[in-house]
Design an enzyme around this catalytic site. Sequence first.
Site, PDB file in Angstrom:
ATOM      1  CE1 TYR A   1      17.480 -25.736 -27.174  1.00  0.00           C
ATOM      2  CE2 TYR A   1      17.132 -28.102 -27.228  1.00  0.00           C
ATOM      3  CZ  TYR A   1      17.706 -26.990 -26.655  1.00  0.00           C
ATOM      4  OH  TYR A   1      18.525 -27.142 -25.565  1.00  0.00           O
TER       5      TYR A   1
ATOM      6  CD  GLU B   1      18.049 -28.302 -20.417  1.00  0.00           C
ATOM      7  OE1 GLU B   1      17.271 -29.176 -19.965  1.00  0.00           O
ATOM      8  OE2 GLU B   1      18.340 -28.248 -21.624  1.00  0.00           O
TER       9      GLU B   1
ATOM     10  CD1 TRP C   1      13.214 -29.119 -25.719  1.00  0.00           C
ATOM     11  CD2 TRP C   1      13.578 -28.458 -23.617  1.00  0.00           C
ATOM     12  NE1 TRP C   1      14.161 -28.119 -25.743  1.00  0.00           N
ATOM     13  CE2 TRP C   1      14.404 -27.704 -24.463  1.00  0.00           C
ATOM     14  CE3 TRP C   1      13.623 -28.205 -22.252  1.00  0.00           C
ATOM     15  CZ2 TRP C   1      15.279 -26.715 -23.999  1.00  0.00           C
ATOM     16  CZ3 TRP C   1      14.490 -27.221 -21.784  1.00  0.00           C
ATOM     17  CH2 TRP C   1      15.298 -26.500 -22.656  1.00  0.00           C
TER      18      TRP C   1
END
Length: 180
Positions: free
Chosen positions: A19, A41, A49
């Site tokens: 990522y 998000e 995350w």
Amino acid sequence: MTYCQAVQQMDADNPNVYYHDYEYGFPLTDDDELFGRLILEINQAGLSWITILKKKDNFRTAYSGFSIEQVASYGENDRGRLLNDAGIIRNRLKVDATIYNAQQILLLQQEYGSFKNWLDQHHPKTKEEWVKLFKKHFKFVGGEIVNEFLMSTGYLPGAHEPSCPIFAKIKELNPAWMKG
């Protein structure tokens, strides 16, 4: 050059590394992909995350490939399906916000031609100005969610440290990245 401190200590197979190297801070041009990033998000709120990254493909499947038009048309059966899908985050507020936000993006697309055009027309703004604007149009978009969405899509700086080689790649792709 050294990588951002956050990924220096991670194993290469950690989803955060990919990522970081190929998605975080890179500009997105496709409205559905921008919407997908907003979905991720929003769902990250209160969670790590890495949890979201591990479920990313499940989110894409559950939310019709991040199709704004399809998600905007979701009804009660879809809500129930999403709330029973163990592959995603099963939180009614987040599910409801995602459907509402898709509907809002459709309205912005009608007025601005695309979600990206809407973002571009408001760029650059400070984080505080962005948060105020997002709260005017969307649900479940607090300061951290808006900040991460905008950093991750290249509208606010801060995704990478200047010494990181990815910082230079993004700056080359998006010179306006440093504004905001």
